[in-house]
Design an enzyme around this catalytic site. Structure first.
Site, mmCIF file in Angstrom:
data_model
loop_
_atom_site.group_PDB
_atom_site.id
_atom_site.type_symbol
_atom_site.label_atom_id
_atom_site.label_comp_id
_atom_site.label_asym_id
_atom_site.label_seq_id
_atom_site.Cartn_x
_atom_site.Cartn_y
_atom_site.Cartn_z
ATOM 1 C CD GLU A 258 -10.492 -1.617 -8.109
ATOM 2 O OE1 GLU A 258 -9.562 -1.364 -7.264
ATOM 3 O OE2 GLU A 258 -11.503 -1.303 -7.467
ATOM 4 C CD GLU B 172 -3.046 -0.942 0.303
ATOM 5 O OE1 GLU B 172 -2.908 0.207 -0.480
ATOM 6 O OE2 GLU B 172 -4.133 -1.736 0.074
ATOM 7 C CG ASP C 190 -5.614 -7.308 -7.923
ATOM 8 O OD1 ASP C 190 -4.605 -7.542 -7.143
ATOM 9 O OD2 ASP C 190 -6.434 -6.538 -7.202
#
Length: 932
Positions: free
Chosen positions: A405, A146, A293
């Site tokens: 997304e 992150e 992903d």
């Protein structure tokens, strides 16, 4: 993702074109697509597009303005209470808080969004605030992943656009690479995380103290997700190219090389979680959603940005496997990497919504349109995309933290096709955000998309990504003050200039991990979406793909969905879900009977669930029963495999044991984590009432001691709260099933009660009956018994042992050996030919996260597919699955546990015991694969 990334329209190029040509060809591809689509579709007027663009600007001002007014310099805004979220001052949210580092996260994450939205003055002010106020040397443990994508990426994106504005001559004339220097400082702070033999980074790092130091409070982790280790190359390579310090790109490449080497060679898939030291796959399911992903995304984008053909080779290899095994248009379902024809779960998570956008960058438009349309139908039903939803499009996890997304994929599909349909999709997103998520102090995440309830949360990625993609969707080229085609988007939508591909190229581009000796041109057939080939003389191509999917959500097993809606209107209750089931609830048992599901109590205390469809009250009840069994199997597997925690130890340290007796203990998913904190030592005392389900009547007896409580009659978390309120410093729950033992039963871990358990501060461990009896017998014999609760056994105290008297009433007991044994898994064997029923074995108190005692150690049963029967996934033609489908289960004959305590003279080292435990788990997994 970036729209830049083509190889040339129409023919593959064996060697990568310079960055300027890449950007130009991408623009040509997208412009030609637009010219095709405006022929057959009703275009949105420029006035309406401008109106929607202005609406996006106003929404951003509302979110950003409230953050600056009510939250800054905190990391994030809490929009319901109009205040900032500061790490340590609010109740912990677990891993979610690892993104917060007391470095004004939302401001840094929003820097390049300000420029994209043409707010250059605000951008200049924001940069000054970052340079003046932000401190990167805080004593905080943060997520490497992150921090990289949000903070390092935000600083680099801000630097990229700052130098662009400076070159234009109006703004940022004072700027002298200050953001880049901060990025470099942060990059060096992240480098210690890569100090592993594999080159994969630790998942967390202390910004001030790094890794493994006592004050760092991190560095003991062994696992990380594939995306966490594989989503570093863009930011780290950009930092190297900007500064000339090659070490960042080298470390990120090494991590990618290792992941590539560890792919499953027969399927070319990667798992979700990997051991950073050994490279063993911890979670062996594979998909394109959470945990994996952006690994795929960064392989393709690394090729675009860096010009290294090996990244494209790897991406194409993975992409072929994805389309072969995971893609089941319009669904994308996780599979097992060793058995890729077997689905690993029956639900999808919201993070896979980025994948259609990545397919656009790849040039594979048709499946991108199909999956995007399926997702849009789910959104139209629930207003937002739930965090997870099933293959029949029911809500699996109801939260929605305002993820961007889907908006990202919408933008790229519009750029690739020019179809105004996607402008209407974007308009729907804007309307839903304003109608359902907007609050006076910003935009609040949805706690439940079904009820519309809010969560006091507005993540930084909402400002970094959502408004950027929505604004670009409606903006014309002249509305943006720079050429967006000259940049590539990171996974956090930060902008990196494509000219970095020719800057400071000191890294070798030779691919040492690929078996390819030359570039396979066949992999480039779909690299650039050539509309002349994709859409020949058919301006309604995308519409023709979408049309069959218009009602896919409503057609998929509609009886169950309609029945739920009608039951709410009529006041009846919806079907029982596995996660809500309580084995001690008579009403639930009656519902099971109606669904044709019966409970069989086994000798070891577990229960077996069996379903006979013909015994159900109706065909709809039978269908609900089948779905309940599917959910229960998935729930048990998920709890056993995805939430598996290592065993803990209870060590008796008082006379006459002196640490020689070490008992295998099951961990708790709440309370003090013994793997991160110092062990707890104290004398034990039985609580009254012994079940610990109400306020203790003997608080003076357990004050300052470790309380013994019996399993049963209430939630584990409730027991913990009661003994904590009485002053206990820890708790040991002893199984109420007489004769149960860690010798024969799988490792047991205690789950929470479905509520916030942050108030529980003491450690809690679980002992089976056999191990618990050792402590109870010791109390009866010696009265004062002191134990040590820890993640692993400690060395014996020689000084105390020397004080032991040579004569003792029970010398045999004084020579005790530890009672740790490797955990095993138990399932019942069901013959495939004779099986006419759905069955599932589990403990009656370990069936779901909401049952009595809420146990998470469920004997998992893997579902196998009979070639002669229909699959349970949704039929897209609107036909539901055959109710005669039967679930089959593999199992292992259960051995009787020995009620006698085994005593010996030799103490087995705890490391050896844990190694044996891991070997047994691996052996069981291999047995699973062989039987499947």
């Amino acid at each position: 993702m970036s729209e830049a990334g083509g190889r040339g329209c129409g023919s593959p190029v064996p060697q990568r074109a310079p960055w300027s040509l890449v950007a130009a060809t991408a623009a040509i591809c997208l412009v030609s697509a637009t010219s095709v689509w405006t022929v057959g579709a009703e275009p949105m007027s420029r006035e309406e597009k401008q109106k929607l663009g202005n609406q996006v600007l106003e929404m951003f001002d509302h979110a950003y303005g409230n953050y600056m007014e009510h939250a800054y310099p905190a990391d994030e805004l809490m929009p319901l209470t109009c205040r900032g979220r500061v790490r340590g001052q609010e109740p912990s949210r677990g891993d979610v808080d690892d993104a917060l580092g007391k470095f004004s996260l939302t401001l840094i994450d929003s820097l390049d969004t300000l420029v994209v939205l043409n707010k250059t003055k605000e951008f200049e002010d924001a940069v000054r605030k970052v340079l003046r106020d932000v401190n990167l040397d805080n004593d905080v443990v943060v997520s490497v992943f992150e921090t990289n994508i949000r903070v390092l990426g935000g600083l680099l994106g801000g630097h990229s656009l700052a130098i662009m504005l400076k070159e234009k001559g109006e703004y940022m004339q004072w700027y002298n690479d200050e953001l880049l220097q901060m990025a470099k400082q942060l990059g060096y702070k992240l480098l210690p995380a890569f100090n592993t033999t594999s080159g994969l980074p630790y998942p967390r790092i202390n910004l001030k103290f790094g890794i493994r130091k006592p004050e760092a409070r991190t560095g003991t982790e062994t696992d990380t997700c594939t995306a966490c280790a594989g989503t570093l190359i863009l930011e780290f390579a950009a930092l190297s190219r900007f500064t000339g310090a090659t070490i960042f790109e080298e470390y990120a490449r090494k991590a990618l090389d290792f992941l590539w080497e560890k792919r499953q060679r027969s399927s070319n898939l990667v798992g979700v979680t990997i051991n950073i030291h050994t490279g063993d796959w911890v979670r062996k399911d594979s998909g394109v959603g959470a945990g994996i992903d952006s690994y795929y995304e960064y392989l393709l984008k690394a090729y675009v940005l860096l010009g290294d053909d090996s990244f494209l080779e790897r991406f194409n290899t993975h992409y072929d496997a994805i389309m072969r095994y995971i893609s089941q248009p319009p669904l994308l379902l996780d599979v097992h990497i060793h058995k890729p024809m077997l689905n690993a779960r029956t639900w999808m998570d919201a993070l896979l919504a980025f994948f259609p956008g990545l397919q656009v960058l790849k040039g594979d438009i048709r499946p991108a349109i199909e999956t995007h349309e399926m997702l849009y139908q789910v959104i139209k039903k629930h207003n937002f995309l739930p965090e997870a939803f099933t293959t029949d499009f029911r809500v699996h996890w109801a939260q929605h933290p305002l993820r961007p997304e889907f908006a990202e994929s919408t933008y790229f599909l519009y750029k690739a096709t020019g179809d105004p349909y996607y402008l209407e999709v974007g308009k729907t997103l804007i309307e839903n955000l304003n109608k359902y998520a907007r609050v006076p102090c910003g935009f609040a995440a949805m706690k439940d998309v079904r009820t519309g309830s809010h969560e006091d949360r507005m993540d930084s990625f909402f400002l970094a990504e959502m408004f950027k993609y929505l604004y670009l969707l409606f903006a014309d080229k002249e509305d943006i003050i720079f050429d967006i085609e000259d940049y590539i988007f990171t996974t956090e939508a930060h902008l990196l200039p494509l000219w970095l591909s020719t800057t400071n190229q000191s890294i070798s581009k030779k691919n040492t991990t690929s078996e390819y000796t030359e570039l396979d041109d066949s992999n480039f057939d779909w690299t650039c979406p050539n509309t002349q080939i994709l859409f020949p003389n058919d301006p309604l191509y995308a519409q023709s793909i979408r049309e069959p999917l218009k009602n896919v959500v409503d057609k998929s097993c509609p009886r169950g969905i309609i029945r739920v809606e009608e039951s709410f209107r009529s006041g009846a209750k919806p079907p029982l879900r596995a996660r809500d089931f309580m084995a001690t609830n008579p009403e639930h048992l009656e519902i099971l009977k109606k669904m044709g599901v019966s409970l069989i109590h086994l000798k070891d205390g577990r229960v077996q669930l069996v379903q006979h469809a013909i015994q159900a009250a109706s065909s709809i009840d039978a269908e609900d029963g089948l779905r309940f069994m599917q959910e229960m199997i998935e729930l048990s597997s998920q709890q056993q495999k995805e939430q598996q925690l290592p065993p803990r130890a209870v060590q008796i340290v008082s006379h006459p044991f002196f640490g020689r007796v070490v008992l295998t203990a099951g961990p708790a998913q709440f309370g003090l984590d013994l793997s991160k904190h110092k062990e707890t030592r104290g004398f034990v005392a039985s609580s009254k009432p012994y079940n610990g389900c109400s306020e203790l009547t003997n608080p003076e007896a357990v004050m300052g001691k470790i309380a013994l409580i019996q399993r049963g009659q209430c939630m584990f978390a409730e027991k913990a709260r009661n003994i904590q309120n009485a002053g206990a410093i820890g708790g040991i729950v002893i199984d109420d099933n007489e004769g149960s033992s860690s010798d024969t039963a799988p490792l047991f871990q205690m789950a929470g009660d479905g509520k916030d358990t942050d108030d529980i501060k003491i450690p809690m461990l679980f002992l089976f009956s056999k191990e618990g009896s050792i402590i109870l017998d010791a109390i009866r014999e010696y009265e004062e018994v002191e134990v040590l609760l820890s993640d692993k056994a400690k060395d014996r105290d020689p000084e105390m042992e020397n004080e032991e008297q040579p004569s003792s009433e029970n010398d045999s007991q004084n020579q005790s050996a530890e009672q740790i044994s490797s955990s095993s898994q138990e399932v019942d064997l069901v013959d495939q030919e004779s099986s006419e029923e759905n069955s599932l074995n589990s403990h009656p108190e370990s069936l779901s996260p909401a049952d009595t005692d809420n146990a998470a150690s469920i004997s998992p049963s893997e579902q196998t597919s009979n070639p002669t029967e229909n699959h349970e996934t949704a039929n897209l033609n609107g036909e539901c699955t055959d109710l005669d489908n039967q679930l089959q289960e593999q199992s292992e004959t259960e051995e009787d546990s020995n009620p006698n305590v085994s005593w010996g003279k030799k103490v087995q080292p705890i490391d050896s015991i844990l190694a044996d435990w891991n070997e047994d788990i691996e052996a069981f997994e291999m047995m699973e694969k062989d039987e499947l």
